[in-house]
Every structure is written in structure tokens, then in C-alpha cells.
Write an enzyme that holds these catalytic residues in place. Sequence first.
Site, PDB file in Angstrom:
ATOM      1  N   GLY A 214      50.496 -20.146 -20.260  1.00  0.00           N
ATOM      2  CA  GLY A 214      50.663 -19.569 -21.592  1.00  0.00           C
ATOM      3  C   GLY A 214      50.206 -20.584 -22.602  1.00  0.00           C
ATOM      4  O   GLY A 214      50.834 -21.616 -22.780  1.00  0.00           O
ATOM      5  N   HIS A 215      49.066 -20.343 -23.215  1.00  0.00           N
ATOM      6  CA  HIS A 215      48.551 -21.289 -24.199  1.00  0.00           C
ATOM      7  C   HIS A 215      48.668 -20.671 -25.585  1.00  0.00           C
ATOM      8  O   HIS A 215      48.146 -19.591 -25.825  1.00  0.00           O
ATOM      9  CB  HIS A 215      47.090 -21.632 -23.902  1.00  0.00           C
ATOM     10  CG  HIS A 215      46.925 -22.500 -22.695  1.00  0.00           C
ATOM     11  ND1 HIS A 215      45.719 -22.773 -22.126  1.00  0.00           N
ATOM     12  CD2 HIS A 215      47.831 -23.178 -21.970  1.00  0.00           C
ATOM     13  CE1 HIS A 215      45.885 -23.581 -21.088  1.00  0.00           C
ATOM     14  NE2 HIS A 215      47.166 -23.825 -20.975  1.00  0.00           N
TER      15      HIS A 215
ATOM     16  N   LYS B   1      49.236 -28.236 -24.169  1.00  0.00           N
ATOM     17  CA  LYS B   1      47.868 -28.663 -23.863  1.00  0.00           C
ATOM     18  C   LYS B   1      46.848 -27.909 -24.718  1.00  0.00           C
ATOM     19  O   LYS B   1      45.809 -28.441 -25.082  1.00  0.00           O
ATOM     20  CB  LYS B   1      47.553 -28.416 -22.375  1.00  0.00           C
ATOM     21  CG  LYS B   1      48.400 -29.234 -21.431  1.00  0.00           C
ATOM     22  CD  LYS B   1      48.100 -28.927 -19.981  1.00  0.00           C
ATOM     23  CE  LYS B   1      48.639 -27.596 -19.499  1.00  0.00           C
ATOM     24  NZ  LYS B   1      50.093 -27.455 -19.453  1.00  0.00           N
TER      25      LYS B   1
ATOM     26  N   ASP C  95      53.837 -26.437 -19.999  1.00  0.00           N
ATOM     27  CA  ASP C  95      54.217 -26.143 -21.388  1.00  0.00           C
ATOM     28  C   ASP C  95      54.210 -27.390 -22.262  1.00  0.00           C
ATOM     29  O   ASP C  95      55.025 -27.517 -23.173  1.00  0.00           O
ATOM     30  CB  ASP C  95      55.596 -25.461 -21.448  1.00  0.00           C
ATOM     31  CG  ASP C  95      55.658 -24.247 -20.548  1.00  0.00           C
ATOM     32  OD1 ASP C  95      54.709 -23.455 -20.595  1.00  0.00           O
ATOM     33  OD2 ASP C  95      56.623 -24.124 -19.778  1.00  0.00           O
TER      34      ASP C  95
ATOM     35  N   GLN D 241      49.500 -25.339 -16.259  1.00  0.00           N
ATOM     36  CA  GLN D 241      50.752 -25.902 -15.700  1.00  0.00           C
ATOM     37  C   GLN D 241      50.731 -27.438 -15.796  1.00  0.00           C
ATOM     38  O   GLN D 241      49.826 -28.002 -16.379  1.00  0.00           O
ATOM     39  CB  GLN D 241      51.014 -25.466 -14.246  1.00  0.00           C
ATOM     40  CG  GLN D 241      51.287 -23.979 -14.081  1.00  0.00           C
ATOM     41  CD  GLN D 241      50.029 -23.145 -13.967  1.00  0.00           C
ATOM     42  OE1 GLN D 241      49.109 -23.480 -13.252  1.00  0.00           O
ATOM     43  NE2 GLN D 241      49.985 -22.033 -14.673  1.00  0.00           N
TER      44      GLN D 241
HETATM   45  P1  IMP Z   1      53.987 -19.267 -10.337  1.00  0.00           P
HETATM   46  O1  IMP Z   1      52.916 -20.161 -10.835  1.00  0.00           O
HETATM   47  O2  IMP Z   1      54.123 -18.002 -11.144  1.00  0.00           O
HETATM   48  O3  IMP Z   1      53.895 -19.012  -8.870  1.00  0.00           O
HETATM   49  O4  IMP Z   1      55.395 -20.026 -10.542  1.00  0.00           O
HETATM   50  C1  IMP Z   1      55.741 -21.202  -9.817  1.00  0.00           C
HETATM   51  C2  IMP Z   1      56.528 -22.167 -10.685  1.00  0.00           C
HETATM   52  O5  IMP Z   1      55.669 -22.690 -11.703  1.00  0.00           O
HETATM   53  C3  IMP Z   1      57.704 -21.539 -11.434  1.00  0.00           C
HETATM   54  O6  IMP Z   1      58.742 -22.494 -11.546  1.00  0.00           O
HETATM   55  C4  IMP Z   1      57.136 -21.231 -12.800  1.00  0.00           C
HETATM   56  O7  IMP Z   1      58.127 -21.159 -13.797  1.00  0.00           O
HETATM   57  C5  IMP Z   1      56.233 -22.426 -12.979  1.00  0.00           C
HETATM   58  N1  IMP Z   1      55.110 -22.157 -13.893  1.00  0.00           N
HETATM   59  C6  IMP Z   1      53.999 -21.443 -13.636  1.00  0.00           C
HETATM   60  N2  IMP Z   1      53.188 -21.443 -14.688  1.00  0.00           N
HETATM   61  C7  IMP Z   1      53.783 -22.179 -15.622  1.00  0.00           C
HETATM   62  C8  IMP Z   1      53.402 -22.589 -16.931  1.00  0.00           C
HETATM   63  O8  IMP Z   1      52.319 -22.283 -17.446  1.00  0.00           O
HETATM   64  N3  IMP Z   1      54.304 -23.350 -17.597  1.00  0.00           N
HETATM   65  C9  IMP Z   1      55.472 -23.757 -17.045  1.00  0.00           C
HETATM   66  N4  IMP Z   1      55.850 -23.423 -15.827  1.00  0.00           N
HETATM   67  C10 IMP Z   1      55.019 -22.639 -15.114  1.00  0.00           C
END
Ligand code: IMP
Length: 429
Positions: free
Chosen positions: A40-41, A16, A13, A226
Site C-alpha cells: 500500500g503506497h 517508501k 509501511d 513490504q
Molecule cells: P501477504 O503478503 O498478504 O501474504 O501477508 C504476509 C505478511 O506480510 C502479513 O503479516 C502481512 O500483514 C504482511 N504484509 C504484506 N504486505 C504488507 C505491506 O505492504 N505492509 C506491511 N505488511 C505487509
Amino acid sequence: MPATCVVGLQWGDEAKGKIVDLLTKQNDYVIRYNGGANAGHTIVRGGQTFKLSLLPTGVLEPRVTSVIGNGVVVYPPRFLEEVGNLRQAGVSVGANLLVSHHAHVIFPYHLEEERLQEGAAAESAIGTTGRGIGPCYQDKVGRLRGVRVGELLQPALLRERLHRIVPYKNRLLRSLSDDARTFDAEALFQEYAAYGEQMRAHVCDTSEILLNGLAQGKNLLFEAAQGSLLDVDHGTYPYVTSSNSSVAGVWSGSGVPARYLSRVIGIVKAYTTRVGGGPFPTELHDEMGERIRQAGREFGTVTGRPRRCGWLDTVALRYTAALNGVDEIALMLLDVLSVADQISLAVAYECEGQRLERFPADAAQLARCRPIYETLPGWRCDITQVRRFADLPRAARDYVEQVARRVGVPIRLVSVGPDREQTILVSPS
Ligand code: IMP
């Protein structure tokens, strides 16, 4: 400058999307290489807001070819929904959007598996986005039950595979909970074969296309999803995502050799946020944390969850800047810090009586670390209209310079708002 990578240096977040959007025009291909619809972009353009989870940000620029690389996990309904939304908003999406035939497919049983496993983990839950990312990557690496996008286009093969996989998944799901949702192999086959038909025009060998592009002198822009601290190998394991969200994912997730990457831009928020579980030394549990959350609208784009907020951590940033070989930093959301009278910057940790300058990516050790802060004056005024570095308040300039000094990487861009125009380029001094 054949290939540039835009990579997050925190826990995701970092905004980017805005930087990728700014750089898109100078490139011919924009490539996502990791993750899936967990990202989430948000891109704001001329007052219009676009929210993308799965598609590369480049898709807003039809001249550019946007690529979903083999390292991405694709949920077809989400893919089709995002394409549909863009078309409705007047954005042309056709041959400019490609999906690797080797990218893996997320099925509803992945979502159910994740829901049950996260629910059962209670206190130690990772706090995932619930998009089926982890279970899909598990199946990919496990090899027996992974399905690739290319297989959606081969009905006989897909039917046979799903008739073998789904009974296994149903047994697994029932073992996790008596209330588990189970699935009908034939119905899933029909549904996913139909998705495959709708996606057919986009599916190809994207690695070959990118390599041909490089041979023709085209420019590539890699867009990480991420942040690096969520990288499955280099992040705060096990509180990470299931892919290589650092620059390490570029070659495995796109098929483009490492030697082509010539510029790495690290994206850093002027403070820190984290969604989900895991240690976060500079987290604020007080009113200041809430002020940052409100000013920065720090609620998840994908899940709507309030993000955990805290001060900037230069110990973590030194680690991720080195890990990614970052050439320069873009410092985002500086305007949000206008809510602070005083700003703290973590410069080292205290761990079991010792001063620690190095970031321990081991989650258990990180949880025992307390930040050692340096305190800087805030500026307490609106900076969202500033366009030149010299016009920022003195305290804001000092903060930016101090961050660059502490991390050891130049800051070349400062963002003071979500719009493209709210961007300050910082010339080397
Ligand atoms: P997953 O990617 O859904 O398996 O989540 C694993 C961890 O990564 C969790 O703590 C999520 O909140 C975090 N996470 C996954 N995608 C994002 C993102 O785009 N932004 C921030 N945190 C993320």
C-alpha cells in the site's frame, strides 16, 4: 549511478512511496520487483492523495517508464482498476507502464485458498492481506499450475491451462472446507482473456528493456514492496510475505544483474509497526502505543487493520541494514514521535539471561527476546514545518543522531510529514 534501490528495513509501511516519489525525477525507469497488491503506497502531492497497491509509484510521472517486474504477482482486475483511477485523476498512463510477460497472475481461486487456509490456521495464522499472494507464489514455484501474464495473451493456451488447473483447484478448495467457493474454468478463461486484451499494450519482456536502458546509460530506481523483515528468506519466517522484499529480490525479480546496483537507501520509520502475526519485541501494548497509532494514522492501506506499534529497534535495523548493504537511511514520520514525553530506543535484547546484540531472524527465538532500552527525552512540539536539520529541536536532532550511531549508517533524510515539502535533507557532518 545506474541503479538505486529503495528498500524498507522494518516490517513494511515505512513510507517508501514518498522517497520513491522524490527520487523518480532523477530516474528513467521505476521498477517494482516483488509482491503484488498486498503493498500500500500512499503518495501525497500538492494536496492530492494517490493510493497505489500494485502499480509502481513512478507511474505518477509519465516521463518515467514504470515497470512491474517478473517477480511481481499481478491481479489483473486490480491492475486495471488502478490504471482507471489514475486516468480519472488526470494522470496519463499508456506506454509509460510496462508489465513483465513473466510476472505471475493471481486468480480468484488463490484468494479463496488463502482465505480458507488462514481461517483454518487460527492462532498460528500469518495474518496475510488476503490478496492471494502466498498461493500464487506457491503455484509459481510449484510450476504445474502457475500462469504468467504473457499467457493471458494466448487464448488457446490459456483456455487449455485453466481447464486443467481449475478442476484441481476446486478439489483442493473443497478439501479445505465444505463451504468453499469453487470456480468455472470456462468463465474464468473468458474473464481473464478479456483482461489480457485490456493489458496487452503494457505486456512485454521488461528484463530486455531494462538491460537496453542500462546499456544506453539510463538510470533505474527499484522500489521494494513490504519490509526486509518480511522477506521470505531473511525475515521472521514463517511470519513473512512470500517474496524477497529485501534487496535480494532485485535481480531475480527484474532480470537486472546485481552488479548494476550502486546505491541502496534504507527506509526506516522513526518507530516500528507491524501488521499481522509474528514476534515484535518492542511492541507497545499501552497508551503510548495507541498514541503513536493515532498520530501516525497507523491503519493498513490495504486492509484497514490497526497496525501494531512500538519503539524503534536498532538491533533489527543493524541486521537489515547489513543484509541490504544500505548506504544511507531515510528516517520517516519523525513528527509522529512528537506525542512522546520520553522515547525508548532498543539497543540490544535480553534472551534467556544473555545480552544479545545480534538480531535472531528465527521467529521462535525472537519471540523470547526482551528489548534493552536506552531512553531519550522527547521534544513535544510540532516539527511538521521544520525544513532544516539545524532547526529541529535539540532532542529531535539527538534522537536522529543516536539512531544513526546505533545502526552504523548515516541518516541523509528526515521526513516530518507526508507532503514532498515536509522533507529535511541532512548533510554529512
Ligand atoms: P501477504 O503478503 O498478504 O501474504 O501477508 C504476509 C505478511 O506480510 C502479513 O503479516 C502481512 O500483514 C504482511 N504484509 C504484506 N504486505 C504488507 C505491506 O505492504 N505492509 C506491511 N505488511 C505487509
